[in-house]
Each structure stands twice: as structure tokens, then as C-alpha cells.
Design a protein around this motif. Structure first.
Motif, short mmCIF file in Angstrom:
data_model
loop_
_atom_site.label_atom_id
_atom_site.label_comp_id
_atom_site.label_asym_id
_atom_site.label_seq_id
_atom_site.Cartn_x
_atom_site.Cartn_y
_atom_site.Cartn_z
N LEU A 1 11.53 -2.06 0.34
CA LEU A 1 12.25 -3.33 0.26
C LEU A 1 12.40 -3.98 1.63
O LEU A 1 12.33 -5.20 1.77
N GLY A 2 12.55 -3.15 2.66
CA GLY A 2 12.68 -3.68 4.01
C GLY A 2 11.41 -4.36 4.49
O GLY A 2 11.46 -5.43 5.11
N THR A 3 10.26 -3.74 4.23
CA THR A 3 8.99 -4.35 4.66
C THR A 3 8.71 -5.64 3.90
O THR A 3 8.26 -6.64 4.49
N PHE A 4 9.02 -5.65 2.60
CA PHE A 4 8.83 -6.89 1.84
C PHE A 4 9.78 -7.98 2.32
O PHE A 4 9.40 -9.15 2.42
N ALA A 5 11.01 -7.60 2.62
CA ALA A 5 11.98 -8.59 3.11
C ALA A 5 11.54 -9.16 4.46
O ALA A 5 11.64 -10.37 4.71
N ALA A 6 11.02 -8.29 5.32
CA ALA A 6 10.53 -8.75 6.63
C ALA A 6 9.36 -9.71 6.46
O ALA A 6 9.28 -10.75 7.13
N ALA A 7 8.44 -9.37 5.55
CA ALA A 7 7.30 -10.27 5.29
C ALA A 7 7.77 -11.60 4.74
O ALA A 7 7.24 -12.66 5.09
N VAL B 1 -5.69 -9.04 -0.08
CA VAL B 1 -4.37 -8.96 -0.70
C VAL B 1 -4.51 -8.61 -2.18
O VAL B 1 -3.76 -7.79 -2.73
N GLY B 2 -5.50 -9.22 -2.83
CA GLY B 2 -5.74 -8.93 -4.24
C GLY B 2 -6.13 -7.48 -4.48
O GLY B 2 -5.59 -6.83 -5.38
N THR B 3 -7.05 -6.96 -3.67
CA THR B 3 -7.50 -5.58 -3.88
C THR B 3 -6.37 -4.59 -3.56
O THR B 3 -6.20 -3.59 -4.26
N SER B 4 -5.59 -4.86 -2.52
CA SER B 4 -4.50 -3.96 -2.17
C SER B 4 -3.41 -3.96 -3.24
O SER B 4 -2.88 -2.91 -3.61
N THR B 5 -3.08 -5.15 -3.75
CA THR B 5 -2.10 -5.24 -4.82
C THR B 5 -2.61 -4.52 -6.07
O THR B 5 -1.87 -3.81 -6.75
N SER B 6 -3.88 -4.69 -6.35
CA SER B 6 -4.49 -4.02 -7.50
C SER B 6 -4.40 -2.51 -7.37
O SER B 6 -4.10 -1.80 -8.33
N SER B 7 -4.67 -2.01 -6.16
CA SER B 7 -4.60 -0.57 -5.93
C SER B 7 -3.19 -0.04 -6.22
O SER B 7 -3.02 1.00 -6.87
N ALA B 8 -2.18 -0.79 -5.76
CA ALA B 8 -0.79 -0.37 -5.98
C ALA B 8 -0.43 -0.42 -7.46
O ALA B 8 0.16 0.53 -8.00
N VAL B 9 -0.78 -1.52 -8.13
CA VAL B 9 -0.42 -1.68 -9.55
C VAL B 9 -1.16 -0.66 -10.41
O VAL B 9 -0.57 0.00 -11.28
N TRP C 1 9.24 2.20 -4.99
CA TRP C 1 9.31 0.74 -4.99
C TRP C 1 10.73 0.23 -4.72
O TRP C 1 10.90 -0.90 -4.27
N GLY C 2 11.71 1.05 -5.01
CA GLY C 2 13.08 0.63 -4.74
C GLY C 2 13.67 1.21 -3.47
O GLY C 2 14.86 1.02 -3.20
N SER C 3 12.83 1.87 -2.67
CA SER C 3 13.33 2.51 -1.45
C SER C 3 13.66 1.48 -0.38
O SER C 3 13.16 0.34 -0.39
N ALA C 4 14.47 1.89 0.58
CA ALA C 4 14.85 0.99 1.67
C ALA C 4 13.63 0.58 2.50
O ALA C 4 13.54 -0.57 2.95
N ALA C 5 12.70 1.52 2.70
CA ALA C 5 11.50 1.21 3.51
C ALA C 5 10.66 0.14 2.83
O ALA C 5 10.21 -0.82 3.48
N THR D 1 0.80 -1.22 0.00
CA THR D 1 0.00 0.00 0.00
C THR D 1 0.84 1.27 0.00
O THR D 1 0.39 2.31 -0.49
N LYS D 2 2.05 1.22 0.56
CA LYS D 2 2.87 2.43 0.65
C LYS D 2 4.03 2.45 -0.34
O LYS D 2 4.75 3.46 -0.43
N GLY D 3 4.21 1.37 -1.09
CA GLY D 3 5.33 1.30 -2.01
C GLY D 3 5.33 2.41 -3.04
O GLY D 3 6.39 2.93 -3.42
N GLY D 4 4.13 2.78 -3.49
CA GLY D 4 4.04 3.83 -4.50
C GLY D 4 4.55 5.16 -3.99
O GLY D 4 5.24 5.90 -4.70
#
Length: 486
Positions: free
Chosen positions: A235-241, A411-419, A229-233, A222-225
Motif C-alpha cells: 500500500l505504501g508503494t502504491f500510495a507513493a506512486a 505495465v500491462g505485462t507486469s500487471t498481468s503477471s501479478a493478477v 496486497w494489503g500489507s503496509a509495503a 510485481t511484489k504485491g503478491g
């Protein structure tokens, strides 16, 4: 025989009012997701804060909803589904009151998080109906409450826009709190507690672990945009997940009383239904993002209609009505041909409509038709999902299993919102002083949504239908308490 007839009579008594109340509750908690959409552009001015900070008013609701689905579902299985419905509705009322009484951004974010927890009412309501209704009533009741996901979202925008245009922004939350309080009273008087309980200990460690993993995943989506998408924040949240969620799964597989039974969730009917749910959720969200943009964009863009948010909401309102009207049709399709057919038919309708809409957004009547057909597809697909899930999961795990399925849709709706937001932000044109999404960007988003729906059809085709599944469905629900006690 006498005991069975008494059980059937007990299940039939007052079922109509119970279904109506649970459907109303579903519409109200779905409305919470779009409650603040009309005032989003004004939030930085209202709170004298940058848009990056005020966006947490939406993000907090999404995060709380993601956590609510599996955790509240499991608590309902163990301690009473009606009891958990009352608790999270009460939290929604408290959250609404907090938002209505404060001018502090931090407190509004907290209140919106409490509102987001209420989305767990829908999987809990479906499970309550499984435990309390006769098989003849269950299909249409599940279809009705599933349709409230589309109906609540569709009516939410025009209703919220009307209130925002004619009253102070606090009125949005006073209205939400008042309706939530009405929900509470209706559930108290008309909804029976489920007789089915899971005799187990609540997995608190698993709940906290899953919550942490989901928050990291949803934050990245939700916050990647805005973070980059390449920021430390990001990438860090995705890595933690990526670390937390598989480790949580390893932990759950070794628990005697897991928060989510992953072995059941790995069964092909459940697994492929959940995968299809992600894609259907992705697809439906595109309509909610793209069509309002088309309707509200200035006519100088070459595709916009220059409508207000209220007018745009009214144009899209029929899609929610279609979802509700078609709920009994989806139930009949599932009863006659199986819920797999209903799911695939709904996804086909959505996919074909999105693809055709690439060249059919030039007049208002075509947009009404497009949104209505997509709403029909949503009704067919969403009604089939809990039916497919509950055919194969134990009766003591229905709320948790439905909660997990609801999480997959989220998860689908949130991913859709980001994409979709990324596509629309990167494919733009300049119109006078404005930089707006180009027609190509609109068409690309619609094609992506159509592709997701078609992929959902292909995945749904792998959902098995067999004699063992049918036996699970046709077993007398009156036996549920005995099975759970055993």
C-alpha cells in the motif's frame, strides 16, 4: 528533386543489413527477460537465500526495463539513438559479465538490472528506422522489430532451459554476454546514426522523478503478491506512486523541454494506442504464464502433460516463429487498411483464441495451435503500435514516444503477471502431496486474458483516423533534419 532522390538513395543504402541487425538486437534483449526462468526454482539453493530475496533477480530486470523505456528514448532523441543503443548494449554486456563472475546475490541483482536496461533497444531501433528508411521499407521493418518481442521471449525459455540443463548456471550469463558483444559489433558496423536530433536540454529532475514514481508503481505490482496486497509495503508503494506520478505530470507540463511531451501523449491517437497497449500486453503475458504451467504440471492434475521446461519451451516455440513470419503480413495490412485495423485484428485474434482455449487445452496440438494464433495476434498488434504513434508525434520525439508506448506494454505485462499469479495461487487443488492450480484457475486466467484483449479492441476503435494523421505519415522523411533544425 535531385536532393530528394539523393536522400532516398542514401536511405536505401545498406537498409537491409541495418534492419536485420536491429531485429537481431531486439530478439536478444527480449531474451534477457526470460533468461533466468529455467533456474528460478533453484535460486534459493544456489544463493542459500529465501525465495523472497532471490525473486529480486527477476524484479530488478523488470524495474530497470520500465525506467529504460522513456528515459533512454529521450536521451536517444537528444544525443543520438545509435549512440544510446551502443551504450545500453554495453551495459547489458557488463551486467552479464558481473552475473557470470559472481556468486553474490546482491551483485547478480545489480547485473540483472543492467541487463534490463537493454530493452530500450527496441523503441530506439524503431526510431532509427523511421529516420533512416524510405517510407516503402519502414512499415515492414517496424513490423519485424516489433515481432522480436514475441520471438525473443519464445526462444528464450527453451534456449535457457537447454543451457541450464547441460551447464553451470553461470553459462547462461556468459552466453548472454557473448551475444550482447556480437550485437555491439554488428551495430557499430551496420547501423547508421539517426540524422534527427532534438535541440533541448535533458530534464534530469524529471527523469529522476519519473524513475522514482515508476519504481514505486512497478514494485507494488510485481511484489504485491509476495508482500501481501494489503500489507503496509504494498500500500505504501502504491500510495507513493499515486503522489509522485501525477506530481511529475504537473511538473512536466510546465517544462519548456520536458522528458515526455504529455500534451502530445494526450492526443487521442497516442492516448488510445497506449491504453490499448496496456491491455494487449496484459493479454499476451497470460499465455507465457499459463501454458508453460499446463505443459509442466503432472498428469495427475487432470490437465497437465508432465513435460520438462525444455520440452515445454519447444512446444511453445512456434508462437515466436509465427510472430516473425507474419511481420510482413501485418505491415501490408497496415499499409492497405491502416495500423488501427491491424491492431484491432491482432487483439481480436488473441481474445477469441483465449476464450476458445478454455475448452481446448486437452491435447498438445491444440496448445501449439493456441499459442501460434496468439503469437499471430501479437505480431499484428505490436507492429501497429509504433506506426500509430509515429504518425502523430514530431520526428524529434519518436524515441521518447515509442519508449512511453513500450512502458505501457510493460505495465500491462507486469500487471498481468501479478493478477494471473494471484488467480493461479488462490484457485488450487491438492494432488497427493502437491497443491497445484486447478483447471478452473487455468480457465479463469484464460478468460481474463480474453476479456482484456476484447477491451483492447474496444479502446482501439476510438483511435481516430483523419486527413491530418495521413499527412503526418506521408511527409517526406528526408525533410526531418530540416524540420528538427527549425
Amino acid at each position: 528533386m535531385i536532393a530528394a532522390s539523393k536522400a532516398g538513395a542514401s536511405k536505401g543504402k545498406g537498409s537491409g543489413s541495418m534492419v536485420a541487425v536491429l531485429a537481431f538486437c531486439g530478439s536478444v534483449v527480449s531474451l534477457m527477460q526470460t533468461l533466468v526462468v529455467p533456474i528460478l526454482p533453484d535460486l534459493p539453493r544456489i544463493f542459500d537465500a529465501p525465495a523472497e530475496d532471490t525473486s529480486w533477480i527477476v524484479t530488478a530486470t523488470l524495474l530497470a526495463a520500465a525506467v529504460s523505456h522513456p528515459v533512454v528514448g529521450r536521451l536517444g532523441d537528444m544525443y543520438g539513438k545509435r549512440r544510446m543503443v551502443l551504450i545500453i548494449l554495453a551495459l547489458m554486456v557488463v551486467g552479464s559479465a558481473i552475473c557470470a563472475l559472481t556468486g553474490s546475490l546482491a551483485w547478480v541483482v545489480f547485473g540483472r538490472a543492467l541487463q534490463g536496461l537493454a530493452i530500450g533497444v527496441i523503441p530506439l531501433g524503431i526510431s532509427i528506422m523511421r529516420d533512416n528508411l524510405t517510407p516503402e521499407r519502414l512499415g515492414s521493418a517496424m513490423a519485424l522489430i516489433s515481432a522480436t518481442l514475441g520471438f525473443g521471449g519464445a526462444i528464450g525459455m527453451p534456449l535457457a532451459a537447454f543451457i541450464a540443463q547441460h551447464a553451470h548456471w553461470h553459462a547462461l550469463f556468459w552466453t548472454a554476454g557473448g551475444i550482447g558483444l556480437l550485437d555491439l559489433l554488428l551495430v557499430l558496423f551496420f547501423v547508421r546514426e539517426s540524422p534527427v536530433r532534438a535541440n533541448a536540454r535533458f530534464d534530469l529532475v524529471g527523469a529522476v522523478w519519473l524513475t522514482a514514481g515508476l519504481i514505486c508503481l512497478m514494485l507494488g505490482i510485481t511484489k504485491g503478491g509476495s508482500w501481501g496486497w494489503g500489507s503496509a509495503a504494498t500500500l505504501g508503494t502504491f500510495a507513493a506512486a499515486l503522489v509522485l506520478l501525477p506530481a511529475w505530470g504537473w511538473y512536466e507540463l510546465r517544462r519548456r523541454d520536458p522528458l515526455v511531451d504529455l500534451r502530445t501523449s494526450a492526443r487521442r491517437p497516442v492516448l488510445f494506442t497506449n491504453l490499448a497497449s496496456i491491455l494487449v500486453g496484459f493479454s499476451i503475458m497470460v499465455m507465457m504464464l499459463v501454458l508453460p504451467h499446463v505443459l509442466q504440471s503432472p498428469t495427475s492434475t487432470g490437465y497437465g502433460f508432465g513435460l520438462t521446461m525444455l520440452e515445454a519451451g519447444l512446444i511453445l516455440g512456434p508462437s515466436g516463429a509465427v510472430s516473425m513470419v507474419l511481420s510482413p503480413v501485418s505491415a501490408r495490412i497496415s499499409r492497405r487498411y491502416g495500423p488501427k485495423v491491424s491492431l484491432m485484428l491482432g487483439a481480436v485474434l488473441m481474445g477469441v483464441t483465449y476464450i476458445v482455449s478454455v475448452v481446448a487445452l486437452d491435447t498438445l496440438w491444440k496448445i501449439v495451435l493456441t499459442s501460434s494464433v496468439i503469437g499471430a495476434g501479437l505480431a499484428l498488434a505490436y507492429a501497429a503500435m509504433p506506426d500509430l504513434i509515429m504518425r502523430v508525434v514530431p520526428v524529434t520525439e519518436t524515441a521518447a514516444a515509442n519508449g512511453l508506448n513500450a512502458l505501457m506494454r510493460a505495465v500491462g505485462t507486469s500487471t498481468s503477471s501479478a493478477v494471473t499469479s494471484a488467480v493461479m495461487a488462490n484457485m488450487t487443488i491438492t494432488v497427493g502431496p502437491l497443491t497445484v492450480t486447478s483447471l478452473t484457475g487455468i480457465q479463469t486466467a484464460m478468460l481474463i486474458a480474453g476479456g482484456a484483449a476484447v477491451l483492447g479492441v474496444l479502446i482501439a476503435a476510438f483511435i481516430p483516423t483523419g486527413q491530418s494523421v495521413v499527412r503526418t505519415l506521408t511527409a517526406d522523411p528526408a525533410d526531418a533534419p530540416a524540420r528538427s533544425a527549425a
